[in-house]
Design a protein around this motif. Structure first.
Motif, short mmCIF file in Angstrom:
data_model
loop_
_atom_site.label_atom_id
_atom_site.label_comp_id
_atom_site.label_asym_id
_atom_site.label_seq_id
_atom_site.Cartn_x
_atom_site.Cartn_y
_atom_site.Cartn_z
N VAL A 41 -31.91 36.88 8.52
CA VAL A 41 -30.62 37.86 7.78
C VAL A 41 -30.23 38.32 8.98
N GLU A 42 -28.67 37.28 8.30
CA GLU A 42 -27.55 37.65 9.26
C GLU A 42 -26.94 39.41 9.51
N LEU A 43 -26.76 40.27 10.15
CA LEU A 43 -26.92 41.21 10.26
C LEU A 43 -25.33 41.53 10.75
N TYR A 44 -25.28 42.42 9.44
CA TYR A 44 -23.36 42.71 9.64
C TYR A 44 -22.82 43.39 10.78
N THR A 45 -22.01 43.38 11.89
CA THR A 45 -21.90 44.02 12.92
C THR A 45 -20.65 44.49 13.23
#
Length: 250
Positions: A160-164
């Protein structure tokens, strides 16, 4: 393994497209970043071709293969094909990126600003994840802190790519300490479900170190807007080197 840096070159394409022609050259920018030590290149071609285009994707795919680094292709897998845009999955079939990052952005959206709702979207995503993995792509799904990331693992996602974006806003407001535990908890849940963790959006030299120190297991950060903006003053090679020092914990 320390965190890796993938440079998003969309903003180079935006500047080129604002005037037409070939300058600034996205391939030359990619070479400058890779020669400075960046671990990979990212682009997010949208259906309206307002920045990275079909030809950019294919050219960057070849360049990253020549350099022996990863190419990360981002996009909405549900966006319909149209003139000038063959669709995200078809682009992946043509370019064979090392990583396909799926993002739920609408056609008219200025920039990515939220992750998938895995409770709602998992069933529709599952066959697309399978198709991409059959191409040899590692699949990462854009995710909000606090989302049901175990569902992403259940449908076959590798990362997963965490939306920062919310973290960056909190950091700028002096409230990073309140935001970071949510990201750390989500990262731990992803790792426990068998996935790795990426992160991206609005990360910069000021806020990146604190994020990586607090959030366990981040394998890759994808950074574009801030890095290109900072490079206007310091140059691409110097700016990439500064980010590499941060991701290496120096």
């Amino acid at each position: 393994m320390s965190c890796r840096l993938s440079v998003n070159l969309n903003k180079i394409a935006v500047l080129r497209n604002s005037r037409g022609g070939r300058e600034p050259d996205i391939l030359q920018a990619a070479r400058a970043c890779l020669d400075a030590g960046a671990h990979g290149i990212t682009v997010h071609p949208r259906p309206d071709a307002r920045h990275a285009r079909h030809d950019d994707v294919l050219a960057l795919a070849g360049l990253t293969r020549d350099y022996g680094v990863e190419f990360n292709l981002e996009g909405n897998p549900f966006a319909q094909a149209r003139d000038g845009y063959v669709g995200f999955l078809r682009l992946c079939e043509l370019a064979h990126p090392a990583q396909a990052t799926l993002v739920p952005d609408d056609d008219a959206q200025l920039t990515s600003d939220h992750g998938f709702d895995f409770t709602r979207d998992a069933a529709a995503l599952q066959p697309l994840v399978a198709r991409l993995k059959a191409l040899g792509c590692r699949v990462s799904l854009f995710a909000d802190a606090g989302s049901e990331v175990a569902r992403a693992a259940a449908i076959g996602a590798d990362r997963v790519e965490l939306y920062t974006g919310p973290y960056a806003e909190a950091f700028a407001a002096g409230n990073a300490a309140a935001a970071l535990p949510h990201y750390a908890r989500t990262a731990r849940q992803a790792v426990a479900a068998g996935m790795a963790v990426n992160a991206g959006h609005d990360l910069d030299q000021a806020n990146l170190g604190a994020f990586l120190a607090a959030v366990p297991g981040v394998q890759e950060v994808s950074i574009g807007h801030a890095l290109i903006a900072e490079a206007l003053y310091a140059g691409l090679a110097t700016t990439v080197s500064r980010y590499l020092a941060i991701v290496a914990g120096r």
